[in-house]
Design an enzyme around this catalytic site. Sequence first.
Site, PDB file in Angstrom:
ATOM      1  N   TYR A   1      44.810   5.336  39.159  1.00 11.74           N
ATOM      2  CA  TYR A   1      44.633   5.682  37.874  1.00 11.74           C
ATOM      3  C   TYR A   1      43.748   4.405  37.069  1.00 11.74           C
ATOM      4  O   TYR A   1      44.179   3.773  36.750  1.00 11.74           O
ATOM      5  CB  TYR A   1      46.295   5.272  37.352  1.00 11.74           C
ATOM      6  CG  TYR A   1      46.922   6.684  37.429  1.00 11.74           C
ATOM      7  CD1 TYR A   1      46.700   7.539  38.670  1.00 11.74           C
ATOM      8  CD2 TYR A   1      48.208   5.871  37.474  1.00 11.74           C
ATOM      9  CE1 TYR A   1      47.496   8.579  38.951  1.00 11.74           C
ATOM     10  CE2 TYR A   1      49.149   7.424  38.179  1.00 11.74           C
ATOM     11  CZ  TYR A   1      49.147   7.809  38.910  1.00 11.74           C
ATOM     12  OH  TYR A   1      49.983   9.185  39.290  1.00 11.74           O
TER      13      TYR A   1
ATOM     14  N   HIS B   1      49.970   8.851  48.727  1.00 10.47           N
ATOM     15  CA  HIS B   1      49.526  10.114  47.561  1.00 10.47           C
ATOM     16  C   HIS B   1      50.213  11.602  47.433  1.00 10.47           C
ATOM     17  O   HIS B   1      50.064  11.841  46.320  1.00 10.47           O
ATOM     18  CB  HIS B   1      48.415   9.261  46.373  1.00 10.47           C
ATOM     19  CG  HIS B   1      48.517   9.841  45.035  1.00 10.47           C
ATOM     20  ND1 HIS B   1      47.591   9.187  43.895  1.00 10.47           N
ATOM     21  CD2 HIS B   1      48.699  10.807  43.855  1.00 10.47           C
ATOM     22  CE1 HIS B   1      48.068   9.460  42.852  1.00 10.47           C
ATOM     23  NE2 HIS B   1      48.658  10.087  42.755  1.00 10.47           N
TER      24      HIS B   1
ATOM     25  N   SER C   1      54.723  15.161  36.499  1.00  9.37           N
ATOM     26  CA  SER C   1      54.316  16.009  35.222  1.00  9.37           C
ATOM     27  C   SER C   1      55.355  16.958  34.350  1.00  9.37           C
ATOM     28  O   SER C   1      55.799  18.251  34.566  1.00  9.37           O
ATOM     29  CB  SER C   1      53.415  17.219  35.950  1.00  9.37           C
ATOM     30  OG  SER C   1      52.957  18.020  34.221  1.00  9.37           O
TER      31      SER C   1
END
Length: 298
Positions: free
Chosen positions: A53, A128, A208
Amino acid sequence: MRYRTLGDFQVSAIGLGAMPLSIEGRPSEQQAHATVHAALDAGVTLIDTADSYYAPDGEPGAGELLVARALAAYGGAADSVLVATKGGRGRTPDGGWTVDGDPGRLKQAAKNSLARLGVPAIGLYQLHKPDPAVPFADSLGALRELLDEGVIQFAGISNVDAEQIRLARRMLGEKLASVQNRYSPEVRDSEAELRLCAELGVAFLPWSPLGGISRSSLDGPSALGGDDGADRPYAAFHRVARAHGASPQQTALAWLLAKSPTVIPIPGASRPQSAAGSAAAADLVLSETELAELDATG
């Protein structure tokens, strides 16, 4: 705030996704800190970040360092906050994303994350994304070694299917604490994985989670016209929100929480008002009729 189980931890039923705080379009450092602090003030005790990130012109780990600085600057107690991070992805100069599940590099990435977060051990470290060029079992083996070495306390996997979850459970046992897949009113193709996590008692962290819901304010009641949002996508979320004096986003998060006791949404935020508004969704209880109506929108 209500709480749910993640590994041996009791964490807030709503977490904070820290991705928007450190990638393209990120807020100022001051606003980022204020956003984290607003989440903590609202009872959030789970923050999700990753070593990838960062903006394409930045450095790996920028998001982890930002979270660490925000926690250090918090005026209240932050000892109960679980910072979950992830490894196995990177950025390209044009803003794209890479995948790297090489066991050796994954282990080194975890140790780099440990140093940036400044903790004795990473509470939750997540792969991830599976790397198609690396056997999934090999990447899981790196997580197993990190657990055995005490670098991490619990392991998680992200963007996986049910077969991969079962393999991870066989290899990691009870140390597999979480699965982080995309799930929202708009995207529901991880239904089987959500159900499997409920069966196994593994936390399911929808990323999300607000997909499909228009970006009206999280700060309070939805400002709908006389049509109750009938012309909007996923209008049912707007109608139910209005009945509760809540926002459609809060309604979406409450709907997710009702899916299973193992679900812990991690909505992103880049403003204090959004972080606080998301956290408030933990106290919103929907009726069975309302849940059925929202389920039918998919």
